[in-house]
Design an enzyme around this catalytic site. Structure first.
Site, PDB file in Angstrom:
ATOM      1  N   ASP A   1       0.823  -1.212   0.000  1.00  0.00           N
ATOM      2  CA  ASP A   1       0.000   0.000   0.000  1.00  0.00           C
ATOM      3  C   ASP A   1       0.857   1.261   0.000  1.00  0.00           C
ATOM      4  O   ASP A   1       2.020   1.248   0.410  1.00  0.00           O
ATOM      5  CB  ASP A   1      -0.888  -0.020   1.250  1.00  0.00           C
TER       6      ASP A   1
ATOM      7  N   GLU B   1      -5.565  -1.294  -6.912  1.00  0.00           N
ATOM      8  CA  GLU B   1      -6.616  -0.353  -6.514  1.00  0.00           C
ATOM      9  C   GLU B   1      -6.727   0.743  -7.580  1.00  0.00           C
ATOM     10  O   GLU B   1      -7.382   0.553  -8.582  1.00  0.00           O
ATOM     11  CB  GLU B   1      -6.320   0.220  -5.136  1.00  0.00           C
TER      12      GLU B   1
ATOM     13  N   GLU C   1     -13.569   2.365  -0.141  1.00  0.00           N
ATOM     14  CA  GLU C   1     -12.917   3.052   0.970  1.00  0.00           C
ATOM     15  C   GLU C   1     -13.209   4.552   0.966  1.00  0.00           C
ATOM     16  O   GLU C   1     -13.128   5.210   2.003  1.00  0.00           O
ATOM     17  CB  GLU C   1     -11.399   2.835   0.903  1.00  0.00           C
TER      18      GLU C   1
END
Length: 857
Positions: free
Chosen positions: A360, A409, A415
């Site tokens: 991430d 992503e 989110e």
């Protein structure tokens, strides 16, 4: 005289002068490369069925040694047909066929500086790239795309994590500025999606800068791209409304797979807790609930997001694998950004049994960051660990080159608690270029502005090799019919068809897995009737099970028999949707739903069951007995222990071809500890692996735990930790806490005094070491590190076997260190804890300076 080379999508390449020749039929897609001898520039025009979709657009490249954008001339030209067949592990369809017309134009500029312009034309678009004769630094490209100003446009303001909302405008009406790839335009009946392919650490990523009037300039994300030779493909997917979302051009242009054996790569559904309950990844017991839920519903994975602890992940992994579920772990990218960090961490994940990682916060399209992508993709492939990128760039064909990349992503996903109007844009834009980790199906988490039918359609409308579901088990259990459908949805597709839709309004997709078709439809705005022509079906009668909204309580499933000439019509509420499962209507078949496979019930017992203390050079005996408790037999059973690296197991694995209910497979082994073994806790897992249909090899394990006692004296920073948790970033050895990456701290300094040994932490923090009762004293100087000028406060504690042996008062930034001198006689497990001092501040960089342990010889 201006000269033009016409490249046609049906591969009838010109071999004569650079002039258009008459054709017996209009080609679907053509690329016209034009040279203007007046200023020596080259430009590109793209047409579909004779209609211009990309007006003459500049070509050229500027390097550190030459400006190759004007004063250019053609030197040579060659043509070829590119024909390839390849297989993917993810995407719109597994098996792909490539047939491109390629023309290479060698171009020279001032001083005879050269480059090759390579243009490819396919039935679904056009791409070009620049190739330099030798590696050199690239400063910029002239590359741009001239789109008719009145064309409809769906754009996303650029940010490096590619998570902004997409919006509708016109090509010329969009504000000047940067927009992200991919960008979609509609020119009459034709669509063009602009993006790039085959970008890696040899180059930098780019954005599209609207300079006005519908001209979108390629803007490199580095001012200087070092040592470039072959550029990315500047890619235009061209076609009608169905061509764009069904296109595989981005993957087709990418380099072939670098992984020969892909048998270990396994797409699938993932239970994921972070969005619905942010603190849950810190909770071992709560993660077991997600494992149980995944096992009941046939979901092969659980992702443990930010906050997991190495104290319990190995045990969670054993718990999950015995139930046929595998564990995936989250990492901040800078915990894995160096070769040394990856070499230390990835083998450990393998030993734990973790099957993949979510990496991430890369948040950059620079060449340096792309070199990180290259490195971690290669290293995870070597360790057979699958991977998912979050906070990342958009897909550029990486999943073809590295097929263990299951999803990325780069989307305004769940989110972000998105508004529903963005959902029908994504399958025509972002999801076109590769798997999209939107994390769909929010039934109770989030704003709840879409219907249940809309939410459950998303894992069909959106493609992702790993589909991480956004809600908690209890939420899904409250919608049993919705959950039954989710349990059926695969993440691997042999075929994808756009059935109906328009960007930003509706999207209806049909995807085939085996003999079953899955249909998902979503809409935004008011209630309406959604339709899905079934002409994608083959001949004969088909059983159609339609799942539609039933208020907010759940969905309803109904069955009917239909054929390919029929139209499926479903009434949906505002911001609604629907789903369907379709299978051949064979005699006696009443449902398209398959049963959910479960692993057989088994048990494993091991000895010793209590902790073993063993000195270097000694050995100890372990045993294991594996029993099948269910009526279902298991096949190809292997029972064996796995010792820590460098240790030796004496005795062969025990095996059985078939093990039936009540039968037991047992073994006994001797574990030899090397004379050079490091002190600290250890585990020797004993595992039974077996095969049953519907699962990869099931792994049932328990661990014999023990301790190699510490002798002599050592600094804590030189010892292995049983576990280490930290409030921010990793626990650092012989440096301060720093930021979120490993090794990014400074020399330890408390109240102006610098220390060379110790551990740097951030509250809340705990470092655990197994001692074995052989040590007598722990000493340290503790205090807040000087590296932050903001005020922080912490309390330091030393615990022996769970009992507080000494603690400081509240220590604040700038205060003198406090000396610890702790009697640890007989302590088996030592814990060094740091808690917040009570001020709620987030600058609690704390040091255990000169932390030292003295033990018996």
């Amino acid at each position: 005289m201006r000269k033009t080379l016409v490249l046609a999508g049906v591969f009838a390449l010109l071999s004569g002068a650079l002039v258009a020749q008459a054709a017996a039929k209009v080609e679907a897609v053509t690329a016209n490369v034009t040279h203007d001898p007046g200023n020596g520039t080259f430009s590109l025009t793209v047409q579909r069925e004779g209609r211009t979709v990309v007006s003459p657009s500049p070509l050229g490249i500027r390097t550190a040694t030459a400006d190759l954008t004007s004063g250019l001339r053609e030197v040579a030209r060659s043509t070829r047909t590119v024909s390839e067949n390849y297989r993917m592990t993810t995407g719109k369809r597994l098996d792909r066929t490539v047939r491109h017309a390629e023309t290479r134009i060698s171009i020279a500029g001032a001083g005879n500086a050269r480059f090759d312009l390579v243009v490819r034309v396919a039935d679904d678009g056009v791409a070009y790239r620049y190739e330099l004769p030798e590696a050199t630094d690239v400063l910029s490209e002239a590359s741009a795309f001239s789109i008719p100003a009145d064309a409809n446009a769906w754009l996303m303001p650029y940010n490096p994590q590619h998570e902004n909302r997409r919006f509708r405008t016109t090509a010329g009406g969009a504000a000047t500025g940067e927009y992200g790839n991919p960008s979609l335009f509609q020119i009459g009946q034709d669509l063009v999606l602009l993006t790039e392919s085959n970008v890696d650490g040899r180059y930098a990523g780019s954005s599209l800068r609207h300079t006005g009037g519908g001209v979108y300039q390629v803007q490199l994300k580095d001012q200087r791209v070092a040592g470039a030779r072959v550029g990315p493909w500047r890619t235009m997917i061209v076609g009608d409304l169905a061509t764009v979302p069904e296109s595989t051009l981005v993957d087709d242009l990418a380099e072939p797979s670098r992984i020969a054996d892909t048998s270990w790569i396994r797409p699938g559904k993932v239970a994921w807790s972070w969005l619905s309950e942010h603190s849950s990844p810190t909770d071992f017991e709560r993660q077991k609930v997600y494992v149980d839920f995944a096992a009941r519903n046939g979901w092969p994975y659980v992702l443990v997001d930010e906050g997991w602890s190495d104290k319990w992940v190995p045990e969670l992994t054993r718990y999950a694998r015995a139930k046929g579920v595998d564990i995936l772990l989250w990492f901040h990218w800078n915990r894995l950004d160096t070769a040394a960090e990856r070499e230390a961490t990835l083998p450990l994940l393998q030993r734990w049994g973790v099957k993949g990682v979510k990496v991430d916060f890369m948040e950059s399209d620079s060449q340096v960051r792309y070199q990180f992508y290259d490195a971690i993709l290669a290293d995870t492939a070597q360790r057979k660990l699958m991977i998912n990128f979050h906070g990342s760039t958009v897909p550029h064909g990486l999943a073809r080159t590295w097929p263990h990349l299951l999803t990325m992503e780069a989307v305004h996903g769940a989110e972000q608690l998105p508004l529903p109007d963005g959902n029908p844009i994504q399958p025509f834009t972002r999801n076109v270029v590769g798997s999209m980790d939107f994390t769909p199906v929010s039934l109770e988490v989030g704003p709840k502005v879409t219907s249940i039918g809309h939410e459950i359609a998303l894992p069909v409308v959106f493609e992702s090799g790993w589909t991480h579901f956004a809600d908690k088990p209890e939420a899904y259990d409250r919608y049993p019919e919705a959950l039954r459908f989710l349990d059926q949805v695969p993440t691997v597709w042999q075929q994808t068809e756009l059935v109906n839709g328009y960007p930003g309004e509706t999207a209806v997709f049909a995807r085939r897995n085996g003999e079953r078709w899955f249909v998902g439809g979503i809409a935004v705005g008011g209630a309406r009737t959604m339709t899905a022509p079934l002409n994608f079906l083959g001949p004969g009668s088909w059983l159609v099970e339609t799942i539609r909204d039933n208020g907010r309580s759940d969905v309803t499933r109904t069955s009917s028999r239909m054929s390919s000439s029929d139209m499926l019509s479903v009434q949906v509420p505002a911001n609604g949707g629907f789903a369907a499962v379709i299978c051949p209507a064979t005699q006696g078949r009443t449902t398209c739903y398959n049963s959910i496979p479960q692993v057989p019930s088994t048990s494993l017992t091991i000895t010793p069951t209590t902790s073993v203390t063993v000195k270097p050079g000694a050995s100890f005996e372990v045993t294991g007995s594996f029993t099948v408790n269910s009526i279902r037999p298991v096949m190809d059973v292997v029972l064996k222990p796995t010792a820590p690296e460098g240790w030796t197991v004496v005795g062969d694995p025990v095996t059985r071809r078939v093990l039936r209910q009540g039968e037991v497979l047992s073994g006994k082994w001797t574990v030899q500890v090397p004379a050079t073994a490091r002190s600290g806790g250890f585990e020797v897992p004993i595992a039974a692996e077996y095969r049953v249909p519907d699962f990869p090899r099931v792994h049932v394990a328990k661990a014999v735990r023990g301790l190699v006692p510490l002798t002599g004296q050592a600094y804590v920073s030189d010892l292995p930790f049983d576990s280490a948790t930290n409030g921010w970033g990793p626990v650092e050895r012989d440096m301060s806490n720093g930021e979120s990456g490993g090794g990014d701290g400074r020399p330890m300094s408390i109240a102006g005094t610098t220390y060379t040994k110790g551990i740097g932490v951030h509250a809340e923090s705990e470092v655990v070491l197994s001692l074995g009762g052989t040590c007598r004293a722990f000493t340290a100087k503790v205090g807040m590190d000087d590296e932050t000028t903001s005020p922080g406060s912490s309390v330091f504690q030393v615990l022996g076997d769970g009992r507080v042996l000494q603690q400081s008062g509240v220590l604040r930034t700038g205060e003198a260190p406090v000396a610890f001198n702790v009697d640890i006689t007989g302590v088996q497990v030592l814990s060094l804890k740091v808690t917040d001092g009570g001020d709620g501040k987030n600058f609690d960089h704390a040091d255990w300076a000169e932390a030292h342990i003295a033990c018996s010889a």
